[in-house]
Design an enzyme around this catalytic site. Sequence first.
Site, PDB file in Angstrom:
ATOM      1  N   GLU A 140      -7.890   0.359 -49.854  1.00 34.17           N
ATOM      2  CA  GLU A 140      -8.599  -0.316 -48.760  1.00 34.17           C
ATOM      3  C   GLU A 140      -7.661  -1.254 -47.997  1.00 34.17           C
ATOM      4  O   GLU A 140      -8.129  -2.082 -47.216  1.00 34.17           O
ATOM      5  CB  GLU A 140      -9.808  -1.088 -49.296  1.00 34.17           C
ATOM      6  CG  GLU A 140     -10.968  -0.178 -49.661  1.00 34.17           C
ATOM      7  CD  GLU A 140     -12.220  -0.923 -50.067  1.00 34.17           C
ATOM      8  OE1 GLU A 140     -13.303  -0.365 -49.896  1.00 34.17           O
ATOM      9  OE2 GLU A 140     -12.122  -2.056 -50.579  1.00 34.17           O
ATOM     10  N   ASP A 248     -14.383   0.231 -60.101  1.00 36.86           N
ATOM     11  CA  ASP A 248     -13.439  -0.903 -60.149  1.00 36.86           C
ATOM     12  C   ASP A 248     -13.398  -1.504 -61.550  1.00 36.86           C
ATOM     13  O   ASP A 248     -12.325  -1.829 -62.072  1.00 36.86           O
ATOM     14  CB  ASP A 248     -13.856  -1.961 -59.124  1.00 36.86           C
ATOM     15  CG  ASP A 248     -13.886  -1.392 -57.716  1.00 36.86           C
ATOM     16  OD1 ASP A 248     -13.008  -0.564 -57.414  1.00 36.86           O
ATOM     17  OD2 ASP A 248     -14.785  -1.753 -56.947  1.00 36.86           O
TER      18      ASP A 248
END
Length: 305
Positions: A140, A248
């Site tokens: 990201e 995550d």
Amino acid sequence: MAPDVVVVGSVNLDLRIEVAELPRPGQTVLAGDPSRFSGGKGANQAVALARLGHQVGLVGAVGDDADGGWLRAGLDREGVDATHLRSIGDSSGQAFVFVDPDGENSIVVSPGANARVSPDVVRAAQPWLVDAAATLVQCEIPAPAILEAARLSDGLFILNPAPAMALPEELWHHVDVVVPNRLELAHLTSADQPPVDDADVVRLARQLPCEQVVTTLGSAGAIAVDGDRVAYVEAPRVSAVDTTGAGDCFCAALADALIGGLGLADATRHAVRAASLSVMAPGAQTSAPTRAQLLAALDDANGSG
Ligand code: RIB
């Protein structure tokens, strides 16, 4: 104290909206009010590692705005070292997270300051990257920043290629472990479609220029390919409330176990268990287990055979 793990990645404000069903193309759905959560794949991994007891440094950027201050305060409360988290520009990253009654999600990210994480921002954290036992990155933030982190890191380098993006060839020379989901695995191998079964996952994983590939399969668990060896790890059945950030939490727990000396298969078991705990409460960070919670769950699992 210098971090033993460094995460180079994104920080987002997650606007979480519960929907009766995830919108399909052309469909409009009505929902209740959004709730604000701290998110971003980088920050989520950093917080999950901190909860597992690590000294964690996060390298990245938030905006010089009220959201940026709010996100920093959250990281501070979790004990994440944000010395190398810059404030750049006037908008922090935002993620619009739609969650259905089964806990499945669809996410749209507006990167804001995350798009301005440059190699220079990463270079400022060089002493951390040289000394840390492990560095984790996701996708990201821009590829040049990811590559710089890979070049400077001396410890274990873990790539979570989420969301899928074009990656520079050189990056693969530095990657020790790559952790894609099925869609990202297909993207990385230019496959026509996501793997259809476990054998297909293993076949595609072996096409990657990396010996150690852990493919996450959501509620089905994960498959760890370590050269010639393959471990199929089933996830325990849990009632999922929100799967946001489960990947995550998985990456963080995998890093935790590898730093602790476990082999890839056992580290994957550890990570599957942590991720399955993380889906039982809303939010991408608030639900990450502490070390005590994770050890209790592992004990239960061993006790029940
Ligand atoms: O992996 C989950 C995360 O993806 C969310 O927290 C959201 O911010 C997006 O980055």
